[in-house]
Design a protein around this motif. Sequence first.
Motif, short mmCIF file in Angstrom:
data_model
loop_
_atom_site.label_atom_id
_atom_site.label_comp_id
_atom_site.label_asym_id
_atom_site.label_seq_id
_atom_site.Cartn_x
_atom_site.Cartn_y
_atom_site.Cartn_z
N THR A 24 -23.43 -24.26 6.63
CA THR A 24 -23.85 -25.50 5.99
C THR A 24 -24.62 -26.33 7.00
O THR A 24 -24.57 -26.07 8.22
CB THR A 24 -22.64 -26.30 5.49
N ALA A 25 -25.29 -27.36 6.53
CA ALA A 25 -26.02 -28.25 7.43
C ALA A 25 -25.05 -28.90 8.42
O ALA A 25 -25.36 -29.06 9.60
CB ALA A 25 -26.76 -29.32 6.62
N TRP A 26 -23.89 -29.26 7.95
CA TRP A 26 -22.87 -29.88 8.79
C TRP A 26 -22.43 -28.92 9.90
O TRP A 26 -22.31 -29.30 11.06
CB TRP A 26 -21.69 -30.29 7.94
N VAL A 29 -25.00 -28.62 12.65
CA VAL A 29 -24.98 -29.76 13.58
C VAL A 29 -23.88 -29.58 14.61
O VAL A 29 -24.11 -29.75 15.81
CB VAL A 29 -24.82 -31.09 12.81
N VAL A 30 -22.68 -29.23 14.16
CA VAL A 30 -21.55 -29.04 15.07
C VAL A 30 -21.85 -27.91 16.05
O VAL A 30 -21.63 -28.03 17.26
CB VAL A 30 -20.24 -28.78 14.30
N ILE A 50 -17.06 -33.45 20.55
CA ILE A 50 -17.85 -33.00 19.39
C ILE A 50 -17.82 -34.07 18.31
O ILE A 50 -18.85 -34.46 17.77
CB ILE A 50 -17.33 -31.66 18.84
N GLY A 51 -16.62 -34.55 18.00
CA GLY A 51 -16.48 -35.60 16.99
C GLY A 51 -17.27 -36.84 17.33
O GLY A 51 -17.92 -37.44 16.47
N ASP A 52 -17.25 -37.23 18.59
CA ASP A 52 -17.99 -38.39 19.04
C ASP A 52 -19.49 -38.19 18.85
O ASP A 52 -20.19 -39.10 18.39
CB ASP A 52 -17.66 -38.67 20.51
N GLY A 67 -12.28 -23.57 13.85
CA GLY A 67 -11.55 -22.42 13.31
C GLY A 67 -12.45 -21.53 12.46
O GLY A 67 -12.39 -20.30 12.54
N GLY A 68 -13.30 -22.16 11.66
CA GLY A 68 -14.25 -21.41 10.85
C GLY A 68 -15.26 -20.64 11.70
O GLY A 68 -15.62 -19.51 11.38
N PHE A 69 -15.69 -21.26 12.79
CA PHE A 69 -16.61 -20.58 13.69
C PHE A 69 -15.95 -19.38 14.35
O PHE A 69 -16.58 -18.36 14.56
CB PHE A 69 -17.12 -21.54 14.77
#
Length: 77
Positions: A24-26, A29-30, A50-52, A67-69
């Motif tokens: 996904t686009a999200w 980005v991550v 990462i969150g920041d 986890g998905g990665f």
Amino acid sequence: MALRRLIAGDRRTEGREPWARPLTAWQEVVLAVIRLSLAERGHGPTAWKIGDRVGLSSTGLVAHQLGGFEVRGLITR
């Protein structure tokens, strides 16, 4: 609501194996934040960092993406 859809992924790909779904686009980005940190510092960023960088205050959401990665084989921890 839009953020939830970005994090959850595209509903049209439900039922596929996780590694067979497009990112996904999200997620892009991550993953870009992780790759940038690896290139600049030689190691991956913390979940907090990462969150920041992507504007999330919850490290739990970041951990879910990581986890998905891992399932896809894109990263190892």
